[in-house]
Design an enzyme around this catalytic site. Sequence first.
Site, short mmCIF file in Angstrom:
data_model
loop_
_atom_site.label_atom_id
_atom_site.label_comp_id
_atom_site.label_asym_id
_atom_site.label_seq_id
_atom_site.Cartn_x
_atom_site.Cartn_y
_atom_site.Cartn_z
N GLY A 77 32.17 30.72 0.45
CA GLY A 77 31.42 29.46 0.42
C GLY A 77 30.03 29.62 1.01
O GLY A 77 29.05 29.09 0.47
N CYS A 78 29.93 30.34 2.10
CA CYS A 78 28.63 30.53 2.76
C CYS A 78 27.70 31.39 1.90
O CYS A 78 26.49 31.17 1.87
CB CYS A 78 28.81 31.14 4.13
SG CYS A 78 29.71 30.05 5.26
#
Length: 188
Positions: A77-78
Site C-alpha cells: 500500500g505504501c
Amino acid sequence: MPTTKKITPKAPLKTSKASSASIKPAAAAGNDSLALEGKKAPNFQLADADGKSIALKDLIGKRNLVLYFYPKDMTPGCTIEACSFRDNDASIRAMGAQIVGISADSSASHVKFRDKHSLNFPLLSDPDNKVTRAYGVYKKKKLYGREFMGIERTTVVIDKSGVVRKVFPKVKVKGHTDEVIAALKSLS
C-alpha cells in the site's frame, strides 16, 4: 515447577539531533488529526533520507505542502501511494505545492525505498513518532485480531502560511492522489 525468566527492559532509544527539536502539537488536536483543520500545523524538524535536517519552516512560505504519513517503506500500500504521488508530482508542483512523506522508518530504509521506486520528493524519518503523535496519526490499530500502535495512513494539506487546510484520515490508496489534487485546487 515452571521456572520464571527475568525480563530486563531495553535501553531507551537515542534520538537524533534532527528529531529532538521541540514539537508543538495543536492544543485541540489530542489524538485526532481532523482537529488540526484550520489551525497552525505542528512544527517539526526531522532527518530526510540523506540525513539532512528539514523543518516545517523550510517547506512552507513559498509553496503549499502535501504532508503524507504512511506506515512502512516497501509495503504494498505504501509503495502504491508513494508511486502515485511520484507520478503526479508535476501536476502537484504546477499547483504551487510540494510533497513530503513521513514514516517511522530509518533514513537508510528511506534511501532504499526512494531509490528502488525513483521517488522524487523527500521522505522524512520520525523514529520516535514525535511528529506522528503531534499530528494525531500515531494510533492504536488492529490487524488480524492483534492490537498495536502504528501510523494511520493520513495526508495533511498545509497552506503557505502554515495552516492546515485539509486532513485525509484513514486514506484508501486508490484514487487518493486525485482527492489531494482537488483539495489543492480549492486553495488557488
